[in-house]
Design an enzyme around this catalytic site. Structure first.
Site, PDB file in Angstrom:
ATOM      1  N   TYR B 101      25.336  -1.647  -4.716  1.00 55.89           N
ATOM      2  CA  TYR B 101      26.241  -0.810  -5.231  1.00 55.89           C
ATOM      3  C   TYR B 101      27.372  -1.477  -4.893  1.00 55.89           C
ATOM      4  CZ  TYR B 101      23.352   2.240  -7.452  1.00 55.89           C
ATOM      5  OH  TYR B 101      22.438   3.140  -8.705  1.00 55.89           O
ATOM      6  N   ASP B 254      -8.882   1.472   4.520  1.00 59.60           N
ATOM      7  CA  ASP B 254      -9.659   1.303   4.610  1.00 59.60           C
ATOM      8  C   ASP B 254     -10.094   0.330   4.596  1.00 59.60           C
ATOM      9  OD1 ASP B 254      -8.420   4.587   3.269  1.00 59.60           O
ATOM     10  OD2 ASP B 254      -7.917   3.250   1.662  1.00 59.60           O
TER      11      ASP B 254
END
Lengths: 555, 382
Positions: B101, B254
């Protein structure tokens, strides 16, 4: 009278009254166009012919077309127009007015001159048309520079005898130094159909005669003004004797009958161009091999009477004998500068150029081809080049497909010249000659005479090359400018950022607006010294324009 | 402001100035300015066997102001440098979103046709993020070292005390919550620690379960999670714990190529951001599981799941998983016997398994059998 010419007549007015199409009066649409054209071209000739006056008087032609009530029996459904054309040219002496406007084939003596009208009928055909459609003649008002009075005549043609009929005389003292000619005719016309062609004719005439102001008022009372674009006026065409290569039996007969020379040799030297003391001698020597009786001192009248059957032999020999080539210095092309001026003011192109080819001759007739080309700017892109054809300073509007220039233009692969259609391209071709090689009596297209064709092609290719050069350099310039733009737009941001970085941490203060100016100027200088434009325009100026940064010292 | 913070600012500001100020001199001299930036491309990424992580190669690229195609990026780079610099000297802590910004504004100029045109210095955060990475490699400073904050998602608990800013935080007294790993882990000071290893769990939910069951207390470990793909702060902190405290690091993900990739990021670094690895990678990290052999067993190894459980818990691999596995198979740091066996088994069975499946077998199974047994048995993959 300095500008007076000697005239002679011939009876064919009846022929033209019966075969209107030959002179371009086939129907009411063509007729109005042709009438305006003949009158305007007469006026242009009158302006070109008034050498001394042209320096002080701004040449001006006014054309007014008005609708008039059709009178007489059964004419209610037809439209009549009154055409008035006025010029401030040389003027017509009242003594020659009847013959000049009301006797067909009344033309100048057998000298050659680049002129707009070629057949000596022109305005007379319009008069014949007026007589046959509205039963009216021609009104002429004129005065020359030297006359103190203005003279007016109402004229008609006696078609049976090809003699002028004068219906009314008038004259009055000139209140001012006016000179010029005003003529008007009432003819049957189809204005609605002719309108666009007439306007086109006016615009093109203005293009080829940029030294004349032309104003045109339509029947709808619209006023078109084609202002004078230049005060430079090309020298008027001069008269010249025929070249022996360009002669025919009929012309030779008439020349022999009319000459003031005492001997055949003198006749050759006096009445022809490019025939000198040597060539006349050698020619007669050569001629004697075929026509023994002819001698150097045979009087021309005797040649005319005694050797009538052998005239074609003489003409053949004249055509093949090696004389000096025809002279072209009495031709009057428009000139490269005027063509460019004209194209620029008429089409507002970004580029225009013109070229005059060296004088040449075909069949004994000298000619000069000049061409102009305009590209880009406000020219509307079209699928093929807009071809503007002119012959002896008159625009050719019909039969474009028949014209040699059109053929050449279509044969050229314009992509080789960096032109991709649709493209904004205008090509002007102007041929001047003592005898334009028209295709037909309609005088609307030029035929494929090899010499003429070659000059037009060479000229068109040369201009094509110049156009390619222009487009290439423009592309290069465009490339550089695009690069300048791509880089420059970021310079202020870079300058500001660098100024932030230049501040020491321990004495940090955010930069004030405008503090980056010095760095920015350095950047502008740097970019402009490394990304250079090919010509004139400086890169720095371009950058300043992009950024809206003024030169220092100018606020 | 504490000393560590001030020192970091001083160092970063200096590095940025040193790299960019010479441009001013060049401009003054009339030389076309350019930036020399190490290439952040895959082709300029090498696996350093000795160090055990990805490093950036020697290739550099030059960014020239006078190159029409590079001018915009040149401007963006300098703009980003100036924003970071200003934030450093003004004692601010911008996030990468803030940088986006602060630098985003409209420049106005006249095009060649004389029309007023507008262009943004950058439009998307992608653009400002990319130049931020350029500045990191140019200055050899990570964004954390330039005090730029990122979104935090890493968590940690354990018997340990740290100093963060002015405060001392006891990571063993956070109740059911956890310490949110700060964006600038280099400013953390380790005070004392009572742990024997670090356990990094891919999934936040499993982290919470192990926390509640008191896993870290019982087994004397620092329990961490990166909650999926780990952020830079989590990776940096794992590295520091391993390097400075000498604690072994075990990672549980996992059992699928995605999980392997997460482990890979912890261990050797990210392929596209190899310049960070020098400070973020933990080359000694160990892959504890869940491994394919845990599911299916192997020569001399009994599987942790019964045939029945396999049937219930296994998920069929997708084409994308297979493709990813084949990519991983080629990477130099997966060229060990164990990893190749892992990947082969996966490609053969085309089966995936989530850690939650082990929890499904019972949280106690995971906490008191699976993890301790594997660590004690040395059943991990380097």
């Amino acid at each position: 009278m300095s500008n007076a010419e000697s005239y002679r007549g011939m009876n064919v007015s009846e022929f033209f009254a019966k075969h209107k199409e030959v002179a371009g009066f086939a129907n009411p649409t063509r007729a109005i166009y042709q009438t305006i054209r003949e009158l305007v071209e007469n006026s242009l000739d009158a302006i070109d012919g008034s050498e001394e006056g042209r320096k002080t008087i701004k040449p001006h032609i006014k054309v007014v077309v008005e609708k008039v009530e059709a009178s007489g029996r059964g004419n209610e459904e037809k439209t009549w127009c009154k055409v008035t054309v006025e010029d401030n040219g040389i003027g017509v002496p009242y003594t020659v007015m009847p013959n000049a406007f009301a006797k067909v084939l009344f033309s100048s003596k057998y000298v050659l001159k680049q002129a707009r009208g070629m057949y000596g009928i022109g305005v007379k055909a319009a008069v014949l048309y007026a007589q046959s459609t509205t039963d009216s003649g021609i009104d002429v008002v004129s005065s020359t520079a030297l006359l103190e009075d203005v003279y007016s005549r109402k004229l008609r043609i006696d078609t049976l005898n090809n003699e002028p009929i004068i219906n009314a005389y008038g004259s009055w003292k000139k209140p001012t130094a006016w000179r010029g000619t005003r003529v008007s005719l009432v003819i049957e016309c189809d204005w609605a159909r002719a309108r666009s062609k007439v306007l086109e004719y006016m615009a093109r005439t203005a293009l080829i005669a940029p030294y004349v102001q032309i104003t045109f008022q339509t029947p709808e009372k619209e006023l078109y003004i084609f202002p004078q674009k230049t005060s430079t006026i090309p020298p008027p065409p001069k008269e010249a004797n025929p070249h022996p290569h360009g002669i025919d039996v009929e012309t030779l007969k008439q020349m022999l009958a009319a000459t003031k020379a005492k001997t055949f040799r003198e006749f050759l030297e006096r009445d022809f161009q490019s025939v000198g003391k040597k060539s006349s001698l050698y020619f007669i020597r050569e001629l004697k091999k075929k026509v023994k009786e002819i001698k150097e001192d045979t009087p021309p009248a005797e040649v005319y009477q005694k050797f009538n059957g052998l005239l074609s032999t003489i003409v053949d020999m004249m055509k093949t004998f090696k004389f000096k080539p025809p002279q072209s210095n009495y031709l009057s092309p428009l000139g490269e500068e005027l063509i460019v001026t004209s194209l620029k003011s008429m089409y507002k192109p970004e580029w225009a150029a013109a070229i005059r080819r060296p004088p040449r001759s075909y069949q004994g007739h000298p000619f000069i081809v000049e061409l102009g080309m305009a590209y880009g700017g406000e020219i509307q892109p079209s699928e093929e080049p807009l071809l503007l054809r002119f012959a002896n300073k008159i625009p050719l509007l019909y039969e474009v497909g028949e014209d040699v220039s059109y053929k050449i233009m279509k044969e050229i692969d314009w992509r080789q010249y960096k032109v991709e259609f649709p493209a904004p391209l205008v090509i002007l071709v102007h041929v001047v000659s003592t005898k334009i090689p028209y295709k037909g009596v309609g005088k609307e297209s030029i035929s494929e005479v090899p010499e003429v064709e070659q000059e037009i092609r060479n000229g068109m290719l040369e201009l094509g090359r110049r156009l390619r050069e222009y487009i290439s350099s423009k592309e290069r310039e465009e490339e550089v400018k695009t690069k300048i733009l791509a880089v420059s737009k970021y310079l202020p941001e870079i300058a500001r950022s660098l100024v932030v970085l230049s501040k020491e941490p321990h004495s940090w203060k955010p930069p004030k607006p405008g503090e980056e100016k010095e760095v920015l100027l350095g950047l502008i200088k740097l970019v402009s010294s490394h990304v250079k434009l090919p010509e004139k325009e400086s890169s720095e100026e371009v950058i300043r324009k992009i950024l809206g940064v003024k030169k220092s010292g100018q606020g | 402001m504490d000393r560590a913070d001030a020192e970091a600012r001083r160092r970063a500001a200096l590095a940025i100035r040193q790299k960019l100020l010479p441009l001013l001199k060049e401009i003054e001299k009339g030389n076309p300015p350019k930036l020399v930036i190490p290439k952040r491309t895959f082709s300029n990424t090498n696996f350093d066997k000795e160090k055990g992580f990805l490093v950036m190669g020697e290739e550099t690229l030059e960014r020239h102001l006078l190159d029409a195609g590079e001018a915009r990026r040149f401007m963006q780079t300098i703009l980003m440098a100036s924003i970071i610099y200003q934030a450093l000297v003004e004692n601010e802590y911008p996030t990468i979103r803030d940088l986006y910004y602060r630098g985003k504004h409209t420049i106005t100029y006249m095009d060649l046709a004389g029309k007023v045109k507008e262009e943004n210095t950058w439009d998307e955060q992608d653009e400002s993020d990319a130049v931020l990475r350029d500045i990191e490699v140019m200055t050899d400073l990570l964004r954390e070292e330039m005090l730029i904050l990122s979104k935090e998602k890493g968590k940690m608990v354990g018997d340990m005390r740290i100093r963060s800013g002015p405060d001392v935080i006891d990571l063993s007294k956070l109740g059911h919550g956890a310490y949110a790993i700060e964006s600038t882990p280099d400013l953390i000071e380790f005070l004392d620690v009572n742990a024997e290893f670090v356990l990094v769990v891919e999934k936040d939910a499993v982290f919470q379960q192990l926390h509640r069951i008191g896993f870290w207390k019982q087994y004397k470990c620092l329990l961490m999670t990166g909650a999926g793909q780990p952020d830079r702060a989590t990776r940096r902190l794992v590295r520091r714990l391993n390097e400075e405290l000498g604690l072994p690091v075990y990672v549980i993900t996992d059992s699928d190529p995605y999980g392997w990739n997460i482990f890979s990021v912890f261990k050797v670094g990210s392929i596209t951001l190899s310049y960070e690895s020098e400070r973020l990678a933990t080359p000694k990290a160990r892959f504890l599981g869940v491994s394919m052999t845990d599911i299916f067993g192997d020569k001399g190894k009994k599987p942790y799941l019964t045939a029945e459980e396999r049937k219930n818990f296994i998920i069929k691999a997708k084409d994308a998983d297979v493709k990813r596995a084949k990519d991983l198979q080629q990477y130099p740091w997966f060229q060990t016997k164990k990893w190749q066996r892992e990947i082969e088994l996966f490609l053969e069975k085309k089966a995936k398994l989530e850690i939650e499946a082990l929890v499904g077998k019972g949280l106690k199974f995971l906490a008191h059998k699976y993890i301790p047994e594997k660590i004690q048995g040395g059943d991990w993959i380097e």
